[in-house]
Design a protein around this motif. Sequence first.
Motif, PDB file in Angstrom:
ATOM      1  N   THR A  41      36.028  38.129  32.691  1.00  0.00           N
ATOM      2  CA  THR A  41      36.633  36.787  32.709  1.00  0.00           C
ATOM      3  C   THR A  41      37.592  36.652  33.897  1.00  0.00           C
ATOM      4  OG1 THR A  41      36.523  36.900  30.310  1.00  0.00           O
ATOM      5  CG2 THR A  41      37.774  35.075  31.235  1.00  0.00           C
ATOM      6  N   LEU A  42      38.373  37.716  34.123  1.00  0.00           N
ATOM      7  CA  LEU A  42      39.304  37.699  35.253  1.00  0.00           C
ATOM      8  C   LEU A  42      38.539  37.494  36.562  1.00  0.00           C
ATOM      9  CD1 LEU A  42      42.299  38.204  36.196  1.00  0.00           C
ATOM     10  CD2 LEU A  42      41.636  40.572  36.543  1.00  0.00           C
ATOM     11  N   ALA A  44      35.813  35.960  37.021  1.00  0.00           N
ATOM     12  CA  ALA A  44      35.380  34.552  37.137  1.00  0.00           C
ATOM     13  C   ALA A  44      36.503  33.655  37.645  1.00  0.00           C
ATOM     14  CB  ALA A  44      34.875  34.054  35.787  1.00  0.00           C
ATOM     15  N   THR A  45      37.746  34.009  37.324  1.00  0.00           N
ATOM     16  CA  THR A  45      38.868  33.180  37.813  1.00  0.00           C
ATOM     17  C   THR A  45      39.206  33.525  39.269  1.00  0.00           C
ATOM     18  OG1 THR A  45      40.596  34.698  37.107  1.00  0.00           O
ATOM     19  CG2 THR A  45      39.897  33.055  35.503  1.00  0.00           C
ATOM     20  N   VAL A  88      37.269  34.184  41.570  1.00  0.00           N
ATOM     21  CA  VAL A  88      36.279  33.561  42.455  1.00  0.00           C
ATOM     22  C   VAL A  88      36.902  32.407  43.263  1.00  0.00           C
ATOM     23  CG1 VAL A  88      34.356  31.929  42.202  1.00  0.00           C
ATOM     24  CG2 VAL A  88      34.142  34.222  41.295  1.00  0.00           C
ATOM     25  N   LEU A  89      37.898  31.792  42.657  1.00  0.00           N
ATOM     26  CA  LEU A  89      38.545  30.639  43.321  1.00  0.00           C
ATOM     27  C   LEU A  89      39.041  31.001  44.723  1.00  0.00           C
ATOM     28  CD1 LEU A  89      39.275  27.664  42.829  1.00  0.00           C
ATOM     29  CD2 LEU A  89      41.461  28.422  41.936  1.00  0.00           C
ATOM     30  N   LEU A 115      34.978  25.072  49.383  1.00  0.00           N
ATOM     31  CA  LEU A 115      35.211  23.849  48.592  1.00  0.00           C
ATOM     32  C   LEU A 115      35.752  22.740  49.493  1.00  0.00           C
ATOM     33  CD1 LEU A 115      36.851  25.167  45.276  1.00  0.00           C
ATOM     34  CD2 LEU A 115      34.653  24.043  45.474  1.00  0.00           C
ATOM     35  N   LYS A 163      40.555  29.052  32.144  1.00  0.00           N
ATOM     36  CA  LYS A 163      40.690  29.021  33.612  1.00  0.00           C
ATOM     37  C   LYS A 163      39.337  29.349  34.264  1.00  0.00           C
ATOM     38  CE  LYS A 163      43.525  30.621  37.403  1.00  0.00           C
ATOM     39  NZ  LYS A 163      44.328  31.724  37.915  1.00  0.00           N
ATOM     40  N   ALA A 164      38.659  30.353  33.700  1.00  0.00           N
ATOM     41  CA  ALA A 164      37.342  30.742  34.237  1.00  0.00           C
ATOM     42  C   ALA A 164      36.367  29.563  34.166  1.00  0.00           C
ATOM     43  CB  ALA A 164      36.787  31.922  33.462  1.00  0.00           C
ATOM     44  N   VAL A 216      37.317  26.954  36.908  1.00  0.00           N
ATOM     45  CA  VAL A 216      36.893  27.386  38.257  1.00  0.00           C
ATOM     46  C   VAL A 216      35.381  27.139  38.417  1.00  0.00           C
ATOM     47  CG1 VAL A 216      36.593  29.388  39.770  1.00  0.00           C
ATOM     48  CG2 VAL A 216      38.744  29.090  38.555  1.00  0.00           C
ATOM     49  N   LEU A 232      34.616  23.496  38.708  1.00  0.00           N
ATOM     50  CA  LEU A 232      35.021  22.980  40.018  1.00  0.00           C
ATOM     51  C   LEU A 232      33.923  23.243  41.059  1.00  0.00           C
ATOM     52  CD1 LEU A 232      37.475  21.791  41.654  1.00  0.00           C
ATOM     53  CD2 LEU A 232      38.140  24.142  42.109  1.00  0.00           C
TER      54      LEU A 232
END
Lengths: 130, 284
Positions: A58-59, A61-62, A64-65, A72, B79-80, B83, B86
């Motif tokens: 999960t971490l 996946a975050t 990735v930002l 973007l 949050k995942a 993201v 987005l």
Amino acid sequence: MAKLTAKQANELANNFLALAQSIGDYRYTNYDNLSKIQNQNLRESHRRILDYSDHLFTLSATLVLEDVQTSLTSIGAVTSEIKATYKTLQNVQKAINVAASVVTLGASILSKNPQAIADSIGGLVDTWNA
Amino acid sequence: MTKKIKKIGLGLILLTVGLSSCVNLKHVNDFSSSSLKSIKKYEEINYSFKQNCLDNCQDKKINDLSLSAKDCDCRLNEKADSVTLLIYNSVRGYLDGLTNLSNNELTSYKMDALTKVLTEGDFGSIKIEKEQVEAYSKISKILLKAFTDEYRKRKIKEYVLSANEPIKVLITFLDFNLSSNLIGNFRVQKNSIEEYSFELLKDSTLSKIEKRKVIEDYYSRINKIEEKEKELVTYSKALKKIAEGHQKLVDNIETLSKDEIKELLTQYASDIQDIISEFNKLKK
């Protein structure tokens, strides 16, 4: 200290998962040969490592930002330009329609018919606002 | 002099008619609209990082025989999801724009209203022949389409080239989040279910019938997770095809009107359509 990247977090998650699977397999195979305490300890370790792995996926996946921020922004700019071009090309039809309304107004003025003039002005306003 | 003007005029018309016939962006539109349709399948996946967290949390409560389901902390999972959403929205926005801009209907302007006014309007002493109006209207339409289509083609080239690198990065990471991280969560979930089920099967206080129920539940839950996994794997295939097709479009951007690129993009559009059908079958 360097920050963890999305790919690294995913790799760690996969490693933890593989480790958890090995512990699980070992416990399932040797269940009858292990003492109650040994079983309990292995079970707790197994569950905790699965939780770590889950958290890391999960971490990742975050995180990735961080990797996509520039992309973007770039794609957002291109998309805005596409929309503007699309609007411009759509406005050509609007211009043609406005021209038709203006010609209608001209014809009604030449006909000296007040009702026709009023209707044409209304039509022109509608076309303009469309 | 008049003859010369007429010749130039005729030449211009022929040139633009020629250009107009070359610029057909249907294949670009087919590719982008198929890509758009398949990317939108994300909205049908019906599963998220947060849902996964809630499911795991509920499992733990059931195993601990606890009723306090409210203390599930799923903030990181939310949050995942945000993201991932987005990234999805950005890719969809671009494909949506490209689909609209490459649609040949966009520059098929309608002159009917103007033609009608000119032929039917009362202009007093000014007499306008119906045939002349219709002829000029047709020519104007052809000229307008030719110029706007050339403009459209030039703009599409520019946008596709600028978008290629960022779109590939975004698609890669959208795929990474779904087929690597979310599927990773699924794999963990399957291991947890196995572990809980194993423990119950070793419980000597449970009857044989209760243990059979444990096994039934185990297979039922594993099957459901694997169905979701299959959806994500199919979606991943579509994402890869879109990125591949976009790259081909860029590689052949200078020959956009050639038959080879038309065939290539039509093939990509058809492959993506097949993946959409595959996805729809899984959803049934």
